[in-house]
Design an enzyme around this catalytic site. Structure first.
Site, PDB file in Angstrom:
ATOM      1  N   CYS A   4      37.247  13.696   3.438  1.00  0.00           N
ATOM      2  CA  CYS A   4      36.757  14.183   4.741  1.00  0.00           C
ATOM      3  C   CYS A   4      36.762  15.713   4.696  1.00  0.00           C
ATOM      4  O   CYS A   4      37.817  16.338   4.526  1.00  0.00           O
ATOM      5  CB  CYS A   4      37.628  13.673   5.884  1.00  0.00           C
ATOM      6  SG  CYS A   4      37.209  14.486   7.455  1.00  0.00           S
ATOM      7  N   CYS A   7      39.061  17.329   7.300  1.00  0.00           N
ATOM      8  CA  CYS A   7      40.489  17.147   6.956  1.00  0.00           C
ATOM      9  C   CYS A   7      40.880  18.174   5.894  1.00  0.00           C
ATOM     10  O   CYS A   7      41.969  18.767   5.959  1.00  0.00           O
ATOM     11  CB  CYS A   7      40.755  15.742   6.423  1.00  0.00           C
ATOM     12  SG  CYS A   7      40.870  14.463   7.686  1.00  0.00           S
ATOM     13  N   ASP A  30      31.254  27.904  12.594  1.00  0.00           N
ATOM     14  CA  ASP A  30      30.315  27.011  11.929  1.00  0.00           C
ATOM     15  C   ASP A  30      29.624  27.771  10.795  1.00  0.00           C
ATOM     16  O   ASP A  30      29.246  28.928  10.937  1.00  0.00           O
ATOM     17  CB  ASP A  30      29.271  26.504  12.943  1.00  0.00           C
ATOM     18  CG  ASP A  30      28.524  25.279  12.426  1.00  0.00           C
ATOM     19  OD1 ASP A  30      28.723  24.185  12.986  1.00  0.00           O
ATOM     20  OD2 ASP A  30      27.739  25.425  11.463  1.00  0.00           O
ATOM     21  N   HIS A  46      42.887  12.918  11.714  1.00  0.00           N
ATOM     22  CA  HIS A  46      41.532  12.410  11.514  1.00  0.00           C
ATOM     23  C   HIS A  46      41.169  11.377  12.572  1.00  0.00           C
ATOM     24  O   HIS A  46      41.810  10.350  12.711  1.00  0.00           O
ATOM     25  CB  HIS A  46      41.363  11.777  10.127  1.00  0.00           C
ATOM     26  CG  HIS A  46      39.952  11.322   9.893  1.00  0.00           C
ATOM     27  ND1 HIS A  46      38.981  12.169   9.412  1.00  0.00           N
ATOM     28  CD2 HIS A  46      39.335  10.142  10.116  1.00  0.00           C
ATOM     29  CE1 HIS A  46      37.828  11.527   9.344  1.00  0.00           C
ATOM     30  NE2 HIS A  46      38.014  10.284   9.767  1.00  0.00           N
ATOM     31  N   GLY A  92      22.962  12.945  15.757  1.00  0.00           N
ATOM     32  CA  GLY A  92      22.932  14.003  14.754  1.00  0.00           C
ATOM     33  C   GLY A  92      24.286  14.340  14.170  1.00  0.00           C
ATOM     34  O   GLY A  92      24.447  15.394  13.549  1.00  0.00           O
ATOM     35  N   HIS A  99      34.694  16.706  16.220  1.00  0.00           N
ATOM     36  CA  HIS A  99      34.634  18.161  16.411  1.00  0.00           C
ATOM     37  C   HIS A  99      33.811  18.468  17.638  1.00  0.00           C
ATOM     38  O   HIS A  99      32.816  17.809  17.919  1.00  0.00           O
ATOM     39  CB  HIS A  99      34.044  18.868  15.176  1.00  0.00           C
ATOM     40  CG  HIS A  99      32.735  18.311  14.710  1.00  0.00           C
ATOM     41  ND1 HIS A  99      32.637  17.143  13.984  1.00  0.00           N
ATOM     42  CD2 HIS A  99      31.462  18.753  14.873  1.00  0.00           C
ATOM     43  CE1 HIS A  99      31.367  16.895  13.719  1.00  0.00           C
ATOM     44  NE2 HIS A  99      30.620  17.855  14.256  1.00  0.00           N
ATOM     45  N   HIS A 101      31.539  21.396  19.283  1.00  0.00           N
ATOM     46  CA  HIS A 101      30.831  22.649  19.058  1.00  0.00           C
ATOM     47  C   HIS A 101      31.028  23.502  20.314  1.00  0.00           C
ATOM     48  O   HIS A 101      30.745  23.028  21.429  1.00  0.00           O
ATOM     49  CB  HIS A 101      29.325  22.414  18.898  1.00  0.00           C
ATOM     50  CG  HIS A 101      28.936  21.564  17.728  1.00  0.00           C
ATOM     51  ND1 HIS A 101      28.374  22.089  16.581  1.00  0.00           N
ATOM     52  CD2 HIS A 101      28.992  20.228  17.527  1.00  0.00           C
ATOM     53  CE1 HIS A 101      28.096  21.109  15.729  1.00  0.00           C
ATOM     54  NE2 HIS A 101      28.463  19.963  16.283  1.00  0.00           N
TER      55      HIS A 101
HETATM   56  P1  AMP Z   1      27.572  17.657  13.504  1.00  0.00           P
HETATM   57  O1  AMP Z   1      26.175  17.687  12.931  1.00  0.00           O
HETATM   58  O2  AMP Z   1      27.638  17.559  14.985  1.00  0.00           O
HETATM   59  O3  AMP Z   1      28.418  16.614  12.804  1.00  0.00           O
HETATM   60  O4  AMP Z   1      28.202  19.078  13.169  1.00  0.00           O
HETATM   61  C1  AMP Z   1      28.699  19.404  11.917  1.00  0.00           C
HETATM   62  C2  AMP Z   1      28.702  20.906  11.828  1.00  0.00           C
HETATM   63  O5  AMP Z   1      29.537  21.284  10.752  1.00  0.00           O
HETATM   64  C3  AMP Z   1      27.333  21.526  11.548  1.00  0.00           C
HETATM   65  O6  AMP Z   1      26.995  22.421  12.608  1.00  0.00           O
HETATM   66  C4  AMP Z   1      27.516  22.245  10.217  1.00  0.00           C
HETATM   67  O7  AMP Z   1      26.813  23.461  10.142  1.00  0.00           O
HETATM   68  C5  AMP Z   1      29.019  22.452  10.186  1.00  0.00           C
HETATM   69  N1  AMP Z   1      29.621  22.578   8.865  1.00  0.00           N
HETATM   70  C6  AMP Z   1      29.397  21.787   7.795  1.00  0.00           C
HETATM   71  N2  AMP Z   1      30.169  22.189   6.761  1.00  0.00           N
HETATM   72  C7  AMP Z   1      30.893  23.241   7.210  1.00  0.00           C
HETATM   73  C8  AMP Z   1      31.873  24.084   6.624  1.00  0.00           C
HETATM   74  N3  AMP Z   1      32.287  23.929   5.350  1.00  0.00           N
HETATM   75  N4  AMP Z   1      32.420  25.078   7.368  1.00  0.00           N
HETATM   76  C9  AMP Z   1      32.020  25.251   8.640  1.00  0.00           C
HETATM   77  N5  AMP Z   1      31.099  24.487   9.262  1.00  0.00           N
HETATM   78  C10 AMP Z   1      30.549  23.485   8.557  1.00  0.00           C
END
Ligand code: AMP
Length: 113
Positions: A4, A7, A30, A46, A92, A99, A101
């Protein structure tokens, strides 16, 4: 949880631009921001999404809501902001670790796409 991404960030096995941390939650920027402020807030425990939340998670959820309010203040989002959590592929969700946003710093539209 093995394999994950969030995680691994929570356990500091992977680098992230961390902006807030307590024993139970972590916030980091992000990697692909959609607004001047785009912070992700996760529980260290988790949970795949809010669909996994039960009343047993009440304390951490309240902590997360309070943390987002504090982060909005420290990010100077005086004009308002949006907090969003995606659940499942239709919404999406691309990382299966709960998480929120926290997005702000620009004018937004409704409804989202
Ligand atoms: P979601 O699409 O709602 O699951 O959001 C996942 C978010 O995680 C997206 O906005 C990605 O840009 C962000 N993301 C993916 N990998 C990383 C990372 N290593 N560090 C920071 N953000 C990330």
């Amino acid at each position: 949880m093995a394999d994950c991404l969030f995680c691994k960030i929570a356990q500091r096995e992977l680098e992230a631009d961390v902006v807030y941390e307590t024993g139970a939650v972590l916030a980091f920027r992000d990697i692909a921001p959609v607004a001047p402020t785009h912070v992700l807030l996760i529980p260290k425990e988790h949970l795949a999404s809010v669909a996994d939340v039960t009343t047993a998670h009440g304390d951490v959820l309240v902590e997360m809501l309070a943390a987002m309010s504090s982060l909005a203040e420290s990010e100077n989002l005086t004009g308002g902001y949006r907090i969003v959590t995606n659940v499942g592929s239709d919404a999406g969700q691309s990382v299966n670790h709960l998480h929120w946003h926290l997005i702000g710093g620009r004018k937004m539209e409704w409804p989202p796409g």
